[in-house]
Design an enzyme around this catalytic site. Structure first.
Site, PDB file in Angstrom:
ATOM      1  N   LYS A   1     -58.096  36.868 -39.359  1.00 40.72           N
ATOM      2  CA  LYS A   1     -58.412  37.690 -40.529  1.00 40.72           C
ATOM      3  C   LYS A   1     -59.813  38.294 -40.431  1.00 40.72           C
ATOM      4  O   LYS A   1     -60.152  39.199 -41.188  1.00 40.72           O
ATOM      5  CB  LYS A   1     -58.273  36.867 -41.811  1.00 40.72           C
TER       6      LYS A   1
ATOM      7  N   HIS B   1     -48.205  30.059 -37.254  1.00 41.91           N
ATOM      8  CA  HIS B   1     -48.151  29.393 -38.557  1.00 41.91           C
ATOM      9  C   HIS B   1     -47.518  30.255 -39.646  1.00 41.91           C
ATOM     10  O   HIS B   1     -47.268  29.768 -40.752  1.00 41.91           O
ATOM     11  CB  HIS B   1     -49.545  28.904 -38.987  1.00 41.91           C
ATOM     12  N   HIS B   2     -47.207  31.524 -39.337  1.00 42.05           N
ATOM     13  CA  HIS B   2     -46.485  32.367 -40.296  1.00 42.05           C
ATOM     14  C   HIS B   2     -45.031  32.589 -39.880  1.00 42.05           C
ATOM     15  O   HIS B   2     -44.323  33.381 -40.516  1.00 42.05           O
ATOM     16  CB  HIS B   2     -47.192  33.712 -40.472  1.00 42.05           C
TER      17      HIS B   2
ATOM     18  N   HIS C   1     -56.607  28.361 -38.189  1.00 44.91           N
ATOM     19  CA  HIS C   1     -55.347  29.077 -38.333  1.00 44.91           C
ATOM     20  C   HIS C   1     -55.487  30.550 -38.703  1.00 44.91           C
ATOM     21  O   HIS C   1     -54.704  31.388 -38.283  1.00 44.91           O
ATOM     22  CB  HIS C   1     -54.437  28.357 -39.337  1.00 44.91           C
ATOM     23  N   ASP C   2     -56.503  30.899 -39.480  1.00 45.89           N
ATOM     24  CA  ASP C   2     -56.629  32.283 -39.953  1.00 45.89           C
ATOM     25  C   ASP C   2     -57.829  33.033 -39.375  1.00 45.89           C
ATOM     26  O   ASP C   2     -58.298  34.000 -39.983  1.00 45.89           O
ATOM     27  CB  ASP C   2     -56.709  32.314 -41.488  1.00 45.89           C
TER      28      ASP C   2
END
Length: 329
Positions: free
Chosen positions: A198, A256-257, A194-195
């Site tokens: 980053k 997801h955000h 998901h991240d």
């Protein structure tokens, strides 16, 4: 060399098959093999007749396979499985084998028919469980490698994956959605990604102990788009069945955000415009972030984090999924 039975004429027809064939007596002593067996293994018939059939073992076939075979043959029922043997050259020979007991008069014989796995249609000899396991590990390696700068990231990713599995299964069962197992596995495995966006964010912003400026916040809000770009570049380079279906992963990374009320980012999607997989991971990700100590905040108690999720159902979170998540505790 042990004296063996002669090959009955009733069994000679098996030697005409196109696959590799090995015929033994009841003690697994080789009585005959066909030309294909000789060609594939490199062993000449004259050298191996009278030898135990297991002489080509590589010790790489798991013990459970041999136990299963022995149990079936003891009951005189056919058995099929996968063997890893060695050719005369020393090369490994991966083959699918069917062994059939064959009784003639009072004597028992075994007909072994081998097919090299390379001859099978792609994917047939890799079990679904094994494919799922490999997919999970490949995606885990990708996720961790993208966030290697933070030693606490791996634990966060694993927790998110475990909670995603619990929540998705509970939500599916509670609402009788009858979600496809393949879809559910994709969501569970892909949640760990998901991240990954980053990886493209400056460390000074990612781990800043204080509040972010408007400019810094805008940069952070780019990480779903960066993550999707990373995923797409990777999937173009890898044409492989284990990870070729990336739509679910992309949805999780991109959305997801997003928030149920449309105030999230990067696209301000609202309600069921947000894919189910992203709505599930959104709750899990927020819960784990709240209950974990970060450079910019102390950890919350589970009770406080669950209260936050309860207060924000219908706003930040899908209310039905939020209720299911709360019920897990």
């Amino acid at each position: 060399m042990k004296t063996t039975l002669q090959l009955p004429f009733q069994l000679k027809g098996f030697l005409e098959l196109g696959d590799a064939v090995l015929i033994t007596d009841s003690n697994h002593i080789i009585l005959d093999v066909n030309d294909t067996y000789q060609k594939v293994t490199g062993f000449e018939k004259s050298k191996i007749i009278g030898v135990k059939a297991g002489f080509i073992k590589s010790n790489l076939t798991n013990k459970e396979t041999y136990c299963s075979m022995k149990d079936s043959l003891k009951q005189q029922i056919p058995w099929s499985g996968i063997f890893v043997n060695r050719k005369k050259s020393g090369e490994l020979w991966h083959s699918s084998i069917t062994i059939t007991p064959f009784k003639i008069g009072n004597e028992l014989y075994y007909i072994g028919i081998f097919r090299a796995l390379e001859q099978l249609e792609e994917g047939l000899y890799i079990s679904e469980d094994k494919k799922i396991e490999v997919q999970r590990e490949l995606l885990k390696v990708l996720a961790i490698s993208c966030e290697i700068r933070d030693p606490g990231t791996e634990e966060h990713l694993i927790r998110v994956q475990a909670l995603t599995e619990k929540l998705l299964k509970a939500y599916n069962e509670k609402n009788n959605l009858q979600l496809e197992p393949n879809y559910m596995n994709n969501v569970i495995h892909s949640s760990i990604l998901h991240d990954i966006g980053k990886a493209g964010m400056p460390e000074g912003i990612l781990y800043k102990p204080g509040a972010l400026s408007i400019y810094e916040r805008k940069i952070i809000e780019m990480h779903p788009l960066t993550g999707a770009d990373i995923l797409n570049k990777m999937s173009k380079e890898i044409n492989y069945d284990f990870i070729k279906s990336m739509e679910v992963a992309e949805n999780i990374i991109l959305y997801h955000h997003e928030k149920w009320d449309g105030t999230g980012y990067p696209f301000q999607l609202k309600g069921e415009q947000i894919p189910l997989e992203a709505r599930v991971v959104s709750i899990v990700d927020v819960f784990d972030a709240l209950t974990t100590c970060r450079p910019y905040k102390d950890s919350w108690s589970e009770e406080k984090a669950l209260a936050f999720i309860d207060e924000n159902k219908g706003k930040h979170f899908d209310p039905l999924i939020a209720e299911t998540f709360i019920s897990l505790f």
